[in-house]
Write a protein that holds these residues in place. Sequence first.
Motif, PDB file in Angstrom:
ATOM      1  N   ALA A  53       1.376  -0.812  -0.168  1.00 48.28           N
ATOM      2  CA  ALA A  53       0.385   0.441  -0.086  1.00 48.28           C
ATOM      3  C   ALA A  53       0.547   1.073  -0.208  1.00 48.28           C
ATOM      4  CB  ALA A  53      -0.810   0.000   1.646  1.00 48.28           C
ATOM      5  N   ILE A  54       1.982   1.303   0.637  1.00 45.04           N
ATOM      6  CA  ILE A  54       2.476   2.219   0.831  1.00 45.04           C
ATOM      7  C   ILE A  54       3.509   2.170  -0.684  1.00 45.04           C
ATOM      8  CG2 ILE A  54       4.615   3.722   2.217  1.00 45.04           C
ATOM      9  CD1 ILE A  54       3.808   1.697   4.181  1.00 45.04           C
TER      10      ILE A  54
ATOM     11  N   ARG B 207       5.341  -9.453  -6.762  1.00 43.46           N
ATOM     12  CA  ARG B 207       4.866 -11.133  -7.493  1.00 43.46           C
ATOM     13  C   ARG B 207       3.494 -10.715  -7.948  1.00 43.46           C
ATOM     14  NH1 ARG B 207       3.454 -13.320  -1.625  1.00 43.46           N
ATOM     15  NH2 ARG B 207       2.753 -10.676  -1.451  1.00 43.46           N
ATOM     16  N   SER B 208       2.615  -9.260  -8.356  1.00 44.21           N
ATOM     17  CA  SER B 208       1.177  -9.090  -8.520  1.00 44.21           C
ATOM     18  C   SER B 208       1.337  -7.982 -10.028  1.00 44.21           C
ATOM     19  CB  SER B 208       0.233  -9.274  -7.762  1.00 44.21           C
ATOM     20  OG  SER B 208       0.551  -8.322  -6.907  1.00 44.21           O
TER      21      SER B 208
ATOM     22  N   GLY C 169       7.411  -6.875   3.161  1.00 44.59           N
ATOM     23  CA  GLY C 169       7.568  -7.146   4.677  1.00 44.59           C
ATOM     24  C   GLY C 169       6.384  -7.765   5.483  1.00 44.59           C
ATOM     25  N   VAL C 170       6.552  -8.907   5.716  1.00 48.17           N
ATOM     26  CA  VAL C 170       5.851  -9.149   6.366  1.00 48.17           C
ATOM     27  C   VAL C 170       4.972  -9.385   7.996  1.00 48.17           C
ATOM     28  CG1 VAL C 170       4.694 -10.872   4.315  1.00 48.17           C
ATOM     29  CG2 VAL C 170       6.333 -11.785   6.156  1.00 48.17           C
TER      30      VAL C 170
ATOM     31  N   ALA D  98      10.618 -12.857   4.042  1.00 43.77           N
ATOM     32  CA  ALA D  98      10.529 -12.272   2.957  1.00 43.77           C
ATOM     33  C   ALA D  98      10.746 -11.260   3.186  1.00 43.77           C
ATOM     34  CB  ALA D  98       8.550 -12.079   3.458  1.00 43.77           C
TER      35      ALA D  98
ATOM     36  N   PHE E  20      12.738  -0.843   3.054  1.00 42.33           N
ATOM     37  CA  PHE E  20      11.892  -0.758   4.465  1.00 42.33           C
ATOM     38  C   PHE E  20      12.341  -1.298   5.785  1.00 42.33           C
ATOM     39  CE2 PHE E  20       7.829   2.203   3.085  1.00 42.33           C
ATOM     40  CZ  PHE E  20       8.636   2.361   1.768  1.00 42.33           C
ATOM     41  N   SER E  21      12.573  -0.543   6.707  1.00 41.47           N
ATOM     42  CA  SER E  21      12.267  -1.287   7.754  1.00 41.47           C
ATOM     43  C   SER E  21      11.790  -1.047   9.030  1.00 41.47           C
ATOM     44  CB  SER E  21      14.177  -1.238   8.410  1.00 41.47           C
ATOM     45  OG  SER E  21      14.257  -1.392   9.612  1.00 41.47           O
TER      46      SER E  21
ATOM     47  N   TYR F 217       9.498 -11.038  13.744  1.00 37.91           N
ATOM     48  CA  TYR F 217       9.575  -9.381  13.386  1.00 37.91           C
ATOM     49  C   TYR F 217      10.603  -8.712  13.699  1.00 37.91           C
ATOM     50  CZ  TYR F 217       7.606  -5.825  10.968  1.00 37.91           C
ATOM     51  OH  TYR F 217       7.479  -4.794   9.954  1.00 37.91           O
TER      52      TYR F 217
ATOM     53  N   THR G 245       3.392   4.028  12.329  1.00 39.46           N
ATOM     54  CA  THR G 245       2.212   2.620  12.290  1.00 39.46           C
ATOM     55  C   THR G 245       1.484   3.127  10.762  1.00 39.46           C
ATOM     56  OG1 THR G 245       2.373   2.329  14.806  1.00 39.46           O
ATOM     57  CG2 THR G 245       0.372   1.741  13.121  1.00 39.46           C
ATOM     58  N   THR G 246       1.047   2.760   9.791  1.00 42.82           N
ATOM     59  CA  THR G 246       0.721   3.191   8.485  1.00 42.82           C
ATOM     60  C   THR G 246      -0.435   2.120   8.335  1.00 42.82           C
ATOM     61  OG1 THR G 246       2.660   3.758   7.553  1.00 42.82           O
ATOM     62  CG2 THR G 246       0.907   4.080   5.671  1.00 42.82           C
TER      63      THR G 246
ATOM     64  N   THR H  92      -2.602   0.449   6.547  1.00 45.02           N
ATOM     65  CA  THR H  92      -2.643  -0.834   5.256  1.00 45.02           C
ATOM     66  C   THR H  92      -2.646  -2.216   5.864  1.00 45.02           C
ATOM     67  OG1 THR H  92      -0.115  -1.679   6.246  1.00 45.02           O
ATOM     68  CG2 THR H  92       0.391   0.594   4.647  1.00 45.02           C
TER      69      THR H  92
ATOM     70  N   SER I 105      -0.775  -3.810   8.869  1.00 45.53           N
ATOM     71  CA  SER I 105      -0.661  -3.102  10.025  1.00 45.53           C
ATOM     72  C   SER I 105      -1.786  -3.155  10.701  1.00 45.53           C
ATOM     73  CB  SER I 105      -1.025  -1.992  10.419  1.00 45.53           C
ATOM     74  OG  SER I 105      -1.664  -1.088   9.901  1.00 45.53           O
TER      75      SER I 105
HETATM   76  N1  LIG Z   1       2.077  -0.287   7.656  1.00 42.60           N
HETATM   77  C1  LIG Z   1       2.692  -0.270   9.054  1.00 42.60           C
HETATM   78  O1  LIG Z   1       2.370  -0.223   9.873  1.00 42.60           O
HETATM   79  C2  LIG Z   1       4.362  -0.738   8.884  1.00 42.60           C
HETATM   80  C3  LIG Z   1       5.286  -0.794  10.307  1.00 42.60           C
HETATM   81  C4  LIG Z   1       6.776  -0.409   9.966  1.00 42.60           C
HETATM   82  C5  LIG Z   1       7.128  -0.467   8.883  1.00 42.60           C
HETATM   83  N2  LIG Z   1       6.331  -1.331   7.973  1.00 42.60           N
HETATM   84  C6  LIG Z   1       7.470  -1.803   6.448  1.00 42.60           C
HETATM   85  O2  LIG Z   1       6.531  -1.589   5.331  1.00 42.60           O
HETATM   86  C7  LIG Z   1       6.854  -2.054   4.580  1.00 42.60           C
HETATM   87  C8  LIG Z   1       5.907  -1.229   3.787  1.00 42.60           C
HETATM   88  O3  LIG Z   1       4.600  -2.360   4.408  1.00 42.60           O
HETATM   89  P1  LIG Z   1       3.134  -2.218   3.648  1.00 42.60           P
HETATM   90  O4  LIG Z   1       2.744  -1.560   4.886  1.00 42.60           O
HETATM   91  O5  LIG Z   1       3.168  -1.080   2.881  1.00 42.60           O
HETATM   92  O6  LIG Z   1       2.398  -3.763   3.798  1.00 42.60           O
HETATM   93  P2  LIG Z   1       1.455  -4.424   1.944  1.00 42.60           P
HETATM   94  O7  LIG Z   1       0.687  -3.091   1.946  1.00 42.60           O
HETATM   95  O8  LIG Z   1       0.989  -5.625   3.052  1.00 42.60           O
HETATM   96  O9  LIG Z   1       2.548  -4.466   1.782  1.00 42.60           O
HETATM   97  C9  LIG Z   1       3.063  -6.416   1.539  1.00 42.60           C
HETATM   98  C10 LIG Z   1       4.274  -6.296   0.684  1.00 42.60           C
HETATM   99  O10 LIG Z   1       5.239  -7.481   1.090  1.00 42.60           O
HETATM  100  C11 LIG Z   1       5.827  -7.685   0.295  1.00 42.60           C
HETATM  101  N3  LIG Z   1       5.507  -9.393   0.507  1.00 42.60           N
HETATM  102  C12 LIG Z   1       4.443  -9.807   0.968  1.00 42.60           C
HETATM  103  N4  LIG Z   1       4.379 -11.169   0.754  1.00 42.60           N
HETATM  104  C13 LIG Z   1       5.379 -11.331   0.688  1.00 42.60           C
HETATM  105  C14 LIG Z   1       6.969 -12.714   1.017  1.00 42.60           C
HETATM  106  N5  LIG Z   1       6.381 -14.004   0.895  1.00 42.60           N
HETATM  107  N6  LIG Z   1       7.681 -12.700   0.220  1.00 42.60           N
HETATM  108  C15 LIG Z   1       8.149 -11.759  -0.133  1.00 42.60           C
HETATM  109  N7  LIG Z   1       7.432  -9.751  -0.061  1.00 42.60           N
HETATM  110  C16 LIG Z   1       6.338 -10.111   0.256  1.00 42.60           C
HETATM  111  C17 LIG Z   1       4.511  -7.689  -0.903  1.00 42.60           C
HETATM  112  O11 LIG Z   1       5.343  -7.269  -2.620  1.00 42.60           O
HETATM  113  P3  LIG Z   1       4.590  -8.234  -3.513  1.00 42.60           P
HETATM  114  O12 LIG Z   1       4.502  -6.466  -3.991  1.00 42.60           O
HETATM  115  O13 LIG Z   1       5.671  -8.966  -4.397  1.00 42.60           O
HETATM  116  O14 LIG Z   1       3.155  -8.572  -3.524  1.00 42.60           O
HETATM  117  C18 LIG Z   1       4.584  -5.521  -0.477  1.00 42.60           C
HETATM  118  O15 LIG Z   1       5.630  -5.154  -0.841  1.00 42.60           O
HETATM  119  C19 LIG Z   1       6.979  -3.291   4.736  1.00 42.60           C
HETATM  120  O16 LIG Z   1       8.602  -3.611   5.004  1.00 42.60           O
HETATM  121  C20 LIG Z   1       6.782  -3.669   6.435  1.00 42.60           C
HETATM  122  O17 LIG Z   1       7.706  -4.385   7.281  1.00 42.60           O
HETATM  123  C21 LIG Z   1       5.276  -0.669   7.810  1.00 42.60           C
END
Ligand SMILES: NC(=O)c1ccc[n+]([C@@H]2O[C@H](COP(=O)([O-])OP(=O)(O)OC[C@H]3O[C@@H](n4cnc5c(N)ncnc54)[C@H](OP(=O)(O)O)[C@@H]3O)[C@@H](O)[C@H]2O)c1
Length: 230
Positions: free
Chosen positions: A12-13, A33-34, A71-72, A98, A125-126, A143, A177-178, A180, A183
């Motif tokens: 989503a980000i 992957r999609s 990230g998962v 992941a 992204f950490s 995690y 915290t975003t 998506t 979270s």
């Molecule tokens: N949202 C938050 O509050 C938050 C807080 C701290 C850190 N983060 C970090 O921000 C980053 C983006 O997260 P988001 O919140 O945007 O999450 P999201 O919308 O759930 O996106 C998931 C991401 O992870 C990849 N992914 C999912 N399953 C995977 C697998 N099995 N192997 C490899 N890649 C996989 C997806 O890649 P594809 O495009 O290939 O599907 C996509 O890039 C992550 O690294 C997360 O740890 C997020």
Amino acid sequence: MKQALIIGASSAIAKALIEELEQQQVEVTSVSRSQLERSPHYLVDYDDEAINEWVKELNGQRFDYIYICNGVLHGQGVAPEKSLSAFNEQQFSEVIRANTLVPMLWLKHTPVLVPRNEPSVVTIFSARVGSISDNRLGGWYSYRASKAALNMLVKTASVEVRRTHKQAKFVLFHPGTTDTPLSKPFQKNVPEHKLFTPAFVAQRLRELTLETQDLPECGYFDWDKSAIQF
Ligand SMILES: NC(=O)c1ccc[n+]([C@@H]2O[C@H](COP(=O)([O-])OP(=O)(O)OC[C@H]3O[C@@H](n4cnc5c(N)ncnc54)[C@H](OP(=O)(O)O)[C@@H]3O)[C@@H](O)[C@H]2O)c1
């Protein structure tokens, strides 16, 4: 035009970041992957061979900015551990794959993906919970460990890559915290003003990474540009 490569582009980000960068006249190539309704977009399996092949086919194309967004935190058979007893091998392996291995499989190609003699920024992204010195709450073993290991791999890669690419910078980014899918199950106790939209975070990240001169060689940053201790 400046060129950006966004890996894990279905995040989503990442999607908001693509829009944000395009508004700044940055040309974006995305990988996931999609399928995404945009171009140029590539479907790549995240294994060593598929990534090697894809990079080879780029034929020397270079990117000024790279963002690795993968990230998962939860999913089928994966939930952040509240206690030691919840730790298990399968979950740990999936999260490490992941969050740590896949980013590293991309990162290893940095020397052929960024220009040798011009500025570039590689953002991975950490998460703040990957900070060892900031860990007061405990829990979330897999995690936390996956992001702490990611931080070390990026720091180590930065030392090597900068020997030949002196203007390459590395950013480990905590979005805050975003709102998506990642979270969603953990938003209950987050005050409304602390739950960010992907568009807000993408704007902050663009501001942080598009101007390269003030960035350190390898920095660990919060969404508001403040430094996080490793
Ligand atoms: N949202 C938050 O509050 C938050 C807080 C701290 C850190 N983060 C970090 O921000 C980053 C983006 O997260 P988001 O919140 O945007 O999450 P999201 O919308 O759930 O996106 C998931 C991401 O992870 C990849 N992914 C999912 N399953 C995977 C697998 N099995 N192997 C490899 N890649 C996989 C997806 O890649 P594809 O495009 O290939 O599907 C996509 O890039 C992550 O690294 C997360 O740890 C997020």
